[in-house]
Design an enzyme around this catalytic site. Structure first.
Site, PDB file in Angstrom:
ATOM      1  N   SER A 284      -9.477   3.066   6.850  1.00 32.42           N
ATOM      2  CA  SER A 284      -9.335   4.070   5.808  1.00 32.42           C
ATOM      3  C   SER A 284      -8.427   5.216   6.260  1.00 32.42           C
ATOM      4  CB  SER A 284     -10.732   4.561   5.396  1.00 32.42           C
ATOM      5  OG  SER A 284     -10.685   5.217   4.158  1.00 32.42           O
TER       6      SER A 284
ATOM      7  N   ASP B 282     -11.918  -0.807   0.888  1.00 32.11           N
ATOM      8  CA  ASP B 282     -11.901   0.109   2.032  1.00 32.11           C
ATOM      9  C   ASP B 282     -12.523  -0.521   3.282  1.00 32.11           C
ATOM     10  OD1 ASP B 282     -12.509   2.300   3.834  1.00 32.11           O
ATOM     11  OD2 ASP B 282     -12.205   3.645   2.131  1.00 32.11           O
TER      12      ASP B 282
END
Length: 676
Positions: free
Chosen positions: A416, A535
């Site tokens: 991320s 993610d």
């Protein structure tokens, strides 16, 4: 004293996969199950002694996590450190196989976990599983070599084989460049042992020697110092070259190869073996004693297919695991090149580097040489940058300290926001430039820079398409690929249907980043090979395992996620600050106090938005996962950020400052890790 904090079957701890351990990685599923039934995991605390010099051997050990010091003499406080053991390293087998007492002691340098096989189970396993015997036989003869020149002290010796599908000058120069860099990195004794029939002109030119005497297996004896010395040629950069004539392939000559390598391990710390294209009997003997094998293969389809067969042979006949085979594909000017994925599909193994020539990209070429030499020297330092939305801007502060203090980083893994910051730095952007990029985002322009009205999406796929974010990232990365980066990088994403971790290390950097920052429910998932990615922090918010699997010995991790205690403290701080503000207002005007109090309650009420619900839920979950992974790092940096919000990308300064302060606190610990 052997202190066991807990003992349990390996199969109970699913996070410790045998696939991640080199000595076991090439085994079948049935063989894995056999080991799991017998193995135990044992926890050691810092300072615990695994076993002492002079005691009887009782088990075989494999390091799962932590660092262990190998030393001589009876006292840990007075003992001389020989070397350190890291995740994936094994020990204790020499005494078990020879029936002798332990010649060294092993101490836990940090909290750590080892896999333990009792003596009877280990000896039965060696007998029943040939792949383990092959692996151990390659390291038994030289892991701890008694050196006459060092007065009988033990030391670690490493042997690496270099196989090239082409005997081009470029392949030879590359191997010599690794030896030169290894001299600089390790300051140890290094020798290239050449088993290719003739000494090419390029080697004579590099060594500045027109006449090189080969060691003739027919007439020379390794026991005669004079015969050996006249064949040793010193390179100007400080290592030695030793050519072995392969004209005679008699059984006696094969035995001499083993004697030559054993003899050289008494005098050199690193033996770099250059093998012929065809694996003859001499190369066979050399491979049996090697720790690693480097495969240099042109991108031509025919060469790739031939290399694939050799790689399979290295695994099946010599017991090399995939992590012990490094494939280097040189860029050949004018040749038709397959895609990275197609080349790996043909080879059946991951490509470490697509290598440009020094004339085309000197920086990339030197980076590859530096990485491989530091890997051989056991000096690789990995950096893990965790997820955490705006809190991840603290990574910039950590990197600033690394820049100022010249902390070497050889490879980065990130999820991320950690992947995004890591990609910037790996691409060559300085922390000053990173801070400028962060400061370019303000409260007023953040929506239009990172989102924009055109980016709004149908809610069932996510609130945002992510196109505006891609545009923002492309303004810095363009079409940059992983092969263009200054530092090797691994970007983590997650398959939303299979829950599998997807590690990007090839292709366009922006495409990998877009997948890694796809916050579930907020950004649209990314289509990839028929699947959908979200993610990376959802599965692996602190991807230490990604570096451990590739053999990185020293790992620094940065976790910016606030734990429960910190979130409570943060909430109380906000309430206290607001109370003091209201009291100050009340002293001036009670009506103003009532209005301010009402506005505070309204803001708190409307902060329970869909975005906050989604993000806070994800951050809570990621924090728990990250905390479970923290112990795998050798040094953990955890910036404490008590005033902030996950969406405050416009408040970079306070996050960066928190990261810098915490990194400075750990500087001594980091330097100690680097010195080991």
């Amino acid at each position: 004293m052997d202190v066991f904090r807990f003992r349990r079957k390996l199969e109970v701890a699913k996070e410790y996969s045998l696939d991640d351990i080199p000595v076991f990685s090439s085994l079948s599923e049935a063989e894995h199950k056999l080991i799991e039934k017998k193995a135990r995991i044992v926890e050691y605390k810092r300072g615990d002694i695994v076993y002492q010099e002079g005691t009887q051997s009782e088990a075989f050990y494999v390091v799962i996590s932590g660092r262990f010091r190998v030393f001589t003499e009876k006292s840990a406080s007075q003992g001389e450190t020989l070397f350190f053991l890291y995740r994936g390293d094994h020990f204790g087998e020499i005494s078990l196989l020879t029936g002798q007492q332990h010649s060294v002691s092993v101490e836990a340098k940090s909290d750590g976990i080892v896999l333990k096989l009792d003596k009877e189970d280990f000896l039965r396993l060696v007998k029943d599983v040939p792949a383990i015997s092959l692996h151990l036989s390659r390291s038994l003869g030289h892991r701890l070599t008694k050196s006459r020149e060092l007065g009988g002290r033990s030391r670690e010796v490493k042997i690496a084989a270099f196989y090239s599908q082409t005997n081009s000058d470029d392949s030879i120069v590359f191997w010599f460049d690794i030896a030169s860099r290894l001299v600089r990195e390790s300051s140890r004794g290094i020798i290239i042992v050449d088993f290719v029939s003739a000494v090419p002109q390029v080697i004579r030119d590099m060594i500045h020697a027109s006449d090189i005497t080969s060691f003739d297996l027919r007439h020379m004896e390794i026991t005669k110092e004079a015969d050996v010395r006249k064949c040793l040629v010193e390179h100007p950069n400080g290592f030695y070259y030793f050519h072995v004539s392969e004209d005679q392939l008699a059984v006696e000559a094969e035995k001499k190869v083993s004697s030559i390598l054993t003899f050289l391990t008494y005098r050199f710390d690193y033996l770099l073996l250059r093998l012929s294209k065809e694996i003859n009997q001499l190369a066979f003997q050399a491979l049996k004693q090697s720790d690693m094998v480097y495969v240099y293969c042109p991108p031509d389809l025919t060469d790739l297919a031939a290399c694939s067969l050799k790689i399979t042979e290295f695994q099946q006949s010599y017991g090399f695991s995939k992590s012990e085979i490094k494939v280097i594909v040189p860029l050949v000017k004018g040749s038709k090149r397959l895609s990275h994925e197609d080349m790996e599909r043909v080879l059946g193994i991951r490509i470490f580097s697509v290598l440009p020539s020094p004339q085309e990209r000197l920086d990339r070429y030197q980076a590859t040489v530096r990485y491989l030499s530091r890997e051989l020297a056991g000096m690789l330092v990995g950096l893990v940058l965790g997820s955490g939305a705006a809190y991840g801007l603290a990574h910039i502060g950590v990197l600033r300290v690394f820049e100022k203090e010249n902390i070497p980083i050889d490879v980065i893994a990130g999820s991320s926001i950690g992947a995004l910051i890591g990609a910037y730095w790996a691409a060559g952007y300085t922390t000053e430039e990173l801070e400028e990029a962060a400061q370019s985002i303000t409260r007023g322009n953040m929506f239009f820079k990172l989102i924009g009205f055109r980016d709004l999406s149908l809610v069932h796929q996510g609130f945002l398409k992510g196109n505006q974010l891609v545009k923002f990232m492309e303004s810095y990365f363009g079409d940059l690929t992983f092969q263009d980066l200054r530092i090797p990088l691994k970007i983590i994403a997650a398959d939303m249907f299979t829950s599998e971790e997807v590690i990007f290390e090839a292709g366009r950097v922006v495409d990998a980043l877009r997948a890694s920052v796809s916050i579930p429910g907020i950004f649209r998932p990314v289509q990839y090979k028929g699947n959908y990615l979200i993610d990376g922090g959802v599965l692996d918010p602190l991807p230490i395992k990604a570096l451990a699997q590739m053999g990185v010995k020293k790992i620094i991790a940065v976790n910016v996620l606030a734990n429960a205690e910190e979130r409570i403290a943060q909430s109380r701080l906000k309430d206290k600050t607001k109370y003091e503000q209201l009291r100050s207002i009340a002293e001036k005007n009670s009506l103003s106090k009532n209005i301010a109090s009402m506005m505070y309650r309204l803001r708190k009420h409307y902060s329970v938005s869909t975005f906050n619900v989604i993000m806070n839920t994800i951050l809570f979950m990621e924090c728990e996962l990250a905390q479970a992974q923290e112990s795998e790092a050798d040094v953990l940096i955890h910036p404490e950020i008590y005033e902030g919000h996950w969406a405050e990308f416009y408040s970079g300064a306070k996050f960066i400052r928190a990261g810098e302060e915490k990194a400075m606190e750990h500087l001594g610990e980091i330097r100690q890790l680097l010195a080991e």
